[in-house]
Enzyme design. Structure first.
Site, mmCIF file in Angstrom:
data_model
loop_
_atom_site.group_PDB
_atom_site.id
_atom_site.type_symbol
_atom_site.label_atom_id
_atom_site.label_comp_id
_atom_site.label_asym_id
_atom_site.label_seq_id
_atom_site.Cartn_x
_atom_site.Cartn_y
_atom_site.Cartn_z
ATOM 1 N N GLU A 80 -12.690 0.184 -1.574
ATOM 2 C CA GLU A 80 -11.680 -0.866 -1.424
ATOM 3 C C GLU A 80 -11.134 -0.802 0.006
ATOM 4 O O GLU A 80 -10.777 0.274 0.501
ATOM 5 C CB GLU A 80 -10.514 -0.700 -2.418
ATOM 6 N N GLU A 105 -6.708 2.350 3.573
ATOM 7 C CA GLU A 105 -5.436 1.653 3.784
ATOM 8 C C GLU A 105 -4.874 2.195 5.091
ATOM 9 O O GLU A 105 -4.438 3.337 5.166
ATOM 10 C CB GLU A 105 -4.476 1.875 2.618
ATOM 11 N N ASP A 132 -8.794 2.681 10.139
ATOM 12 C CA ASP A 132 -9.265 1.302 10.107
ATOM 13 C C ASP A 132 -10.693 1.366 9.553
ATOM 14 O O ASP A 132 -11.571 2.021 10.146
ATOM 15 C CB ASP A 132 -9.248 0.707 11.527
ATOM 16 N N ASP A 155 -5.256 -9.465 5.100
ATOM 17 C CA ASP A 155 -4.350 -10.167 6.014
ATOM 18 C C ASP A 155 -5.118 -11.292 6.698
ATOM 19 O O ASP A 155 -6.192 -11.044 7.246
ATOM 20 C CB ASP A 155 -3.859 -9.217 7.112
ATOM 21 N N ASP A 191 -5.359 -15.739 -1.300
ATOM 22 C CA ASP A 191 -4.538 -16.909 -1.653
ATOM 23 C C ASP A 191 -4.421 -17.841 -0.452
ATOM 24 O O ASP A 191 -3.663 -18.803 -0.491
ATOM 25 C CB ASP A 191 -3.139 -16.459 -2.109
HETATM 26 C C1 SAM Z 1 -2.051 -8.371 2.822
HETATM 27 S S1 SAM Z 1 -2.148 -6.662 2.467
HETATM 28 C C2 SAM Z 1 -2.796 -6.698 0.799
HETATM 29 C C3 SAM Z 1 -2.667 -5.375 0.114
HETATM 30 C C4 SAM Z 1 -3.259 -5.358 -1.301
HETATM 31 N N1 SAM Z 1 -4.705 -5.554 -1.282
HETATM 32 C C5 SAM Z 1 -2.595 -6.405 -2.150
HETATM 33 O O1 SAM Z 1 -3.260 -7.409 -2.473
HETATM 34 O O2 SAM Z 1 -1.415 -6.222 -2.496
HETATM 35 C C6 SAM Z 1 -3.583 -6.121 3.379
HETATM 36 C C7 SAM Z 1 -3.637 -4.635 3.561
HETATM 37 O O3 SAM Z 1 -4.851 -4.294 4.211
HETATM 38 C C8 SAM Z 1 -4.602 -3.266 5.141
HETATM 39 N N2 SAM Z 1 -5.665 -3.395 6.151
HETATM 40 C C9 SAM Z 1 -5.880 -4.479 6.948
HETATM 41 N N3 SAM Z 1 -6.957 -4.297 7.718
HETATM 42 C C10 SAM Z 1 -7.442 -3.060 7.402
HETATM 43 C C11 SAM Z 1 -8.539 -2.298 7.887
HETATM 44 N N4 SAM Z 1 -9.329 -2.785 8.823
HETATM 45 N N5 SAM Z 1 -8.747 -1.068 7.362
HETATM 46 C C12 SAM Z 1 -7.909 -0.579 6.413
HETATM 47 N N6 SAM Z 1 -6.848 -1.255 5.920
HETATM 48 C C13 SAM Z 1 -6.617 -2.480 6.402
HETATM 49 C C14 SAM Z 1 -3.216 -3.554 5.659
HETATM 50 O O4 SAM Z 1 -2.590 -2.403 6.160
HETATM 51 C C15 SAM Z 1 -2.515 -4.099 4.420
HETATM 52 O O5 SAM Z 1 -1.838 -3.085 3.714
#
Ligand code: SAM
Length: 248
Positions: A80, A105, A132, A155, A191
């Site tokens: 994930e 994460e 990342d 995001d 979304d």
């Molecule tokens: C909009 S949040 C959604 C979190 C969760 N999936 C949810 O639906 O509640 C996106 C998450 O992805 C993480 N994220 C974004 N790009 C990432 C990357 N390249 N590697 C690891 N985590 C990442 C961000 O830190 C953030 O917590």
């Protein structure tokens, strides 16, 4: 966390010129979130002592890296990317004890939350990383070792100058293609209007993937919603779901 959730602009405007400029430099590490994991200050963002199932590139020992690789190879494995506080994965890993999960994460506080959740629940089939994912997956995950990638509510990075932070680019889709086993699946949910079409167009350009197959949804029918998905459901906001299978 609930108070942090925002709807954003609603629809994604895509400036392909800027997007292409950003993609061209992604493989060099441009747009990394949280910086280079090798340089992450361990005194600010401590990680559990080995052999605890937490991985940070360049800071975990070579033996620990080997441990992670073995973990991914000795059972059907799923990754994930962007787990937030782990609502989905904690439930999914409990439902599938025969499978192994690696969770990325990049926000350390959230990664720690996911880790604590898995420890509290006694889950022994989950590893966590606050890297990342775009740096560590190409470097550490063995080719053709992954059965499913879950990329849930990523995001959108609305601002043009942040395009390079988006998870989906031709370069990263190529990484996903290499790491998936034949028949493996990328599960993507969002979304954000306009994002599914954009992602579908990217997958259509890659020869390793079949077009979106809605029938694959059944496999994830009992998946627990993520925190953001719960919020969307409560607010009547539609969630668009796309599934791409690696062929051949
Ligand atoms: C909009 S949040 C959604 C979190 C969760 N999936 C949810 O639906 O509640 C996106 C998450 O992805 C993480 N994220 C974004 N790009 C990432 C990357 N390249 N590697 C690891 N985590 C990442 C961000 O830190 C953030 O917590």
């Amino acid at each position: 966390m609930a108070r942090e959730i925002r709807r954003g602009k609603g629809k994604l405007d895509i400036d392909m010129v800027r997007v292409r400029e950003a993609w061209a430099r992604q493989a060099e590490g441009k747009g990394l979130i949280g910086g280079d994991p090798r340089r992450r200050p361990r005194w600010v963002h401590p990680i559990p002592e080995e052999p605890a199932p937490w991985f940070r590139l360049g800071q975990s020992s070579p033996e620990h890296r080997e441990r992670l690789v073995r973990f991914l190879e000795e059972a059907p494995a799923e990754i994930e990317i962007g787990a937030g506080s782990g609502h989905f994965i904690a439930d999914w890993a409990r439902k599938h004890p025969e499978r192994h999960f690696l969770v990325f994460e990049v926000r350390w506080k959230f990664a720690r939350k996911v880790y604590r959740k898995t420890v509290e629940k006694g889950l022994t089939n989950v590893w966590v990383s606050d890297d990342d994912a775009r740096v560590t997956i190409p470097e550490v995950v063995p080719d053709e070792s992954i059965d499913v990638f879950h990329i849930l509510m990523p995001d959108p990075w609305w601002r043009p100058k942040h395009q390079a932070r988006r998870i989906f680019s031709p370069w990263f889709i190529d990484v996903l293609a290499r790491k998936l086993q034949p028949g493996g699946i990328v599960r993507f949910e969002t979304d954000v209007e306009g994002y599914p079409e954009f992602v579908e167009a990217l997958f259509a350009e890659h020869p390793a993937f079949a077009p979106h197959d809605p029938a694959l949804a059944e496999r994830f029918a009992d998946a627990h919603p993520t925190l953001r998905q719960q919020w969307c459901i409560e607010h009547g906001i539609p969630i668009f779901k796309r599934y791409f299978r690696k062929v051949g």
